[in-house]
Design a protein around this motif. Structure first.
Motif, PDB file in Angstrom:
ATOM      1  N   TRP A 288      58.405  38.599  99.950  1.00  0.00           N
ATOM      2  CA  TRP A 288      58.178  37.972 101.246  1.00  0.00           C
ATOM      3  C   TRP A 288      57.154  36.840 101.134  1.00  0.00           C
ATOM      4  CZ3 TRP A 288      61.824  38.970 104.402  1.00  0.00           C
ATOM      5  CH2 TRP A 288      62.390  40.236 104.496  1.00  0.00           C
ATOM      6  N   TYR A 289      56.132  37.066 100.331  1.00  0.00           N
ATOM      7  CA  TYR A 289      55.078  36.052 100.144  1.00  0.00           C
ATOM      8  C   TYR A 289      55.653  34.784  99.510  1.00  0.00           C
ATOM      9  CZ  TYR A 289      50.658  33.995  98.642  1.00  0.00           C
ATOM     10  OH  TYR A 289      49.613  33.141  98.442  1.00  0.00           O
ATOM     11  N   VAL A 290      56.468  34.960  98.492  1.00  0.00           N
ATOM     12  CA  VAL A 290      57.085  33.802  97.824  1.00  0.00           C
ATOM     13  C   VAL A 290      58.008  33.067  98.794  1.00  0.00           C
ATOM     14  CG1 VAL A 290      58.706  33.135  96.000  1.00  0.00           C
ATOM     15  CG2 VAL A 290      56.861  34.740  95.500  1.00  0.00           C
ATOM     16  N   LEU A 291      58.813  33.818  99.548  1.00  0.00           N
ATOM     17  CA  LEU A 291      59.730  33.218 100.514  1.00  0.00           C
ATOM     18  C   LEU A 291      58.976  32.435 101.595  1.00  0.00           C
ATOM     19  CD1 LEU A 291      62.750  33.037 100.943  1.00  0.00           C
ATOM     20  CD2 LEU A 291      62.614  35.076 102.366  1.00  0.00           C
ATOM     21  N   GLU A 292      57.886  32.979 102.086  1.00  0.00           N
ATOM     22  CA  GLU A 292      57.077  32.280 103.091  1.00  0.00           C
ATOM     23  C   GLU A 292      56.527  30.976 102.527  1.00  0.00           C
ATOM     24  OE1 GLU A 292      54.024  34.928 104.418  1.00  0.00           O
ATOM     25  OE2 GLU A 292      55.458  36.307 105.342  1.00  0.00           O
ATOM     26  N   ASN A 293      56.075  31.016 101.276  1.00  0.00           N
ATOM     27  CA  ASN A 293      55.525  29.806 100.665  1.00  0.00           C
ATOM     28  C   ASN A 293      56.604  28.758 100.379  1.00  0.00           C
ATOM     29  OD1 ASN A 293      52.643  30.175 100.493  1.00  0.00           O
ATOM     30  ND2 ASN A 293      53.122  31.925  99.205  1.00  0.00           N
ATOM     31  N   ILE A 294      57.820  29.190 100.128  1.00  0.00           N
ATOM     32  CA  ILE A 294      58.924  28.231  99.967  1.00  0.00           C
ATOM     33  C   ILE A 294      59.147  27.485 101.281  1.00  0.00           C
ATOM     34  CG2 ILE A 294      61.429  28.057  99.651  1.00  0.00           C
ATOM     35  CD1 ILE A 294      61.153  30.291  97.539  1.00  0.00           C
ATOM     36  N   PHE A 295      59.126  28.214 102.399  1.00  0.00           N
ATOM     37  CA  PHE A 295      59.277  27.569 103.700  1.00  0.00           C
ATOM     38  C   PHE A 295      58.117  26.616 103.981  1.00  0.00           C
ATOM     39  CE2 PHE A 295      62.009  31.333 104.764  1.00  0.00           C
ATOM     40  CZ  PHE A 295      63.170  30.612 104.936  1.00  0.00           C
ATOM     41  N   VAL A 296      56.915  27.017 103.617  1.00  0.00           N
ATOM     42  CA  VAL A 296      55.746  26.143 103.813  1.00  0.00           C
ATOM     43  C   VAL A 296      55.913  24.847 103.030  1.00  0.00           C
ATOM     44  CG1 VAL A 296      53.276  25.889 103.309  1.00  0.00           C
ATOM     45  CG2 VAL A 296      54.114  27.965 104.404  1.00  0.00           C
ATOM     46  N   VAL A 297      56.390  24.932 101.807  1.00  0.00           N
ATOM     47  CA  VAL A 297      56.586  23.735 100.978  1.00  0.00           C
ATOM     48  C   VAL A 297      57.655  22.837 101.594  1.00  0.00           C
ATOM     49  CG1 VAL A 297      57.438  22.942  98.732  1.00  0.00           C
ATOM     50  CG2 VAL A 297      55.751  24.774  98.844  1.00  0.00           C
ATOM     51  N   ILE A 298      58.771  23.426 102.041  1.00  0.00           N
ATOM     52  CA  ILE A 298      59.845  22.630 102.652  1.00  0.00           C
ATOM     53  C   ILE A 298      59.340  21.922 103.907  1.00  0.00           C
ATOM     54  CG2 ILE A 298      62.069  22.769 103.854  1.00  0.00           C
ATOM     55  CD1 ILE A 298      62.801  25.057 101.904  1.00  0.00           C
ATOM     56  N   PHE A 299      58.634  22.627 104.778  1.00  0.00           N
ATOM     57  CA  PHE A 299      58.137  22.018 106.008  1.00  0.00           C
ATOM     58  C   PHE A 299      57.050  20.980 105.720  1.00  0.00           C
ATOM     59  CE2 PHE A 299      59.493  26.186 108.097  1.00  0.00           C
ATOM     60  CZ  PHE A 299      60.723  25.659 108.466  1.00  0.00           C
ATOM     61  N   SER A 300      56.253  21.200 104.689  1.00  0.00           N
ATOM     62  CA  SER A 300      55.230  20.215 104.315  1.00  0.00           C
ATOM     63  C   SER A 300      55.870  18.940 103.788  1.00  0.00           C
ATOM     64  CB  SER A 300      54.286  20.792 103.263  1.00  0.00           C
ATOM     65  OG  SER A 300      53.590  21.892 103.790  1.00  0.00           O
ATOM     66  N   ILE A 301      56.916  19.078 102.979  1.00  0.00           N
ATOM     67  CA  ILE A 301      57.629  17.901 102.470  1.00  0.00           C
ATOM     68  C   ILE A 301      58.245  17.125 103.629  1.00  0.00           C
ATOM     69  CG2 ILE A 301      59.660  17.181 101.139  1.00  0.00           C
ATOM     70  CD1 ILE A 301      58.954  19.437  99.153  1.00  0.00           C
ATOM     71  N   GLU A 302      58.829  17.835 104.586  1.00  0.00           N
ATOM     72  CA  GLU A 302      59.407  17.151 105.749  1.00  0.00           C
ATOM     73  C   GLU A 302      58.336  16.382 106.514  1.00  0.00           C
ATOM     74  OE1 GLU A 302      61.246  17.833 110.158  1.00  0.00           O
ATOM     75  OE2 GLU A 302      60.124  19.421 109.148  1.00  0.00           O
ATOM     76  N   MET A 303      57.189  17.012 106.751  1.00  0.00           N
ATOM     77  CA  MET A 303      56.123  16.357 107.497  1.00  0.00           C
ATOM     78  C   MET A 303      55.615  15.115 106.767  1.00  0.00           C
ATOM     79  SD  MET A 303      52.420  17.809 108.722  1.00  0.00           S
ATOM     80  CE  MET A 303      51.848  17.909 107.044  1.00  0.00           C
TER      81      MET A 303
END
Length: 118
Positions: A91-106
């Motif tokens: 779950w921790y890895v999956l959450e961080n993948i989403f954080v990276v994707i949203f950070s790249i978008e921003m």
């Protein structure tokens, strides 16, 4: 009478020249100001077709948001609350993948829109 007409036409052409100078100077100044402001992301930009604003990019981010919402719901219902991080590593890895994707978008949107993003 002829000399007074000649002097009037000469003065009117001089006033036209002065008027032309006064109208071109502010426009030149506004062009300099607008280009300086555009450098910092204020005002219109030449190329308004950004990849981050395309339908494909917006649909992709929308899908990621939807998958993230489902992941949050599943994690809330099925995750162990008293477990250590090593037990919840997936779950921790999956959450961080989403954080990276949203950070790249921003970052991509800020790069494309500069200060107009805010």
């Amino acid at each position: 009478a002829g000399s007074s007409t000649g002097s009037n036409s000469g003065s009117s052409s001089a006033s036209v020249k002065i008027a032309k100078k006064s109208t071109t100077a502010p426009s030149l100044q506004s062009q300099k100001t607008s280009s300086a402001l555009a450098r910092y992301g204020i005002g219109p930009r030449r190329d308004e077709n950004f990849m981050v604003d395309s339908n494909r990019a917006n649909m992709a981010i929308g899908c990621v948001i939807f998958i993230n919402a489902i992941t949050i719901g599943v994690e809330t219902d099925h995750a162990c609350r008293e477990c250590e991080l090593k037990d919840r590593l997936g779950w921790y890895v999956l959450e961080n993948i989403f954080v990276v994707i949203f950070s790249i978008e921003m970052v991509a949107r800020i790069h494309a829109h500069r200060l107009r993003y805010f």
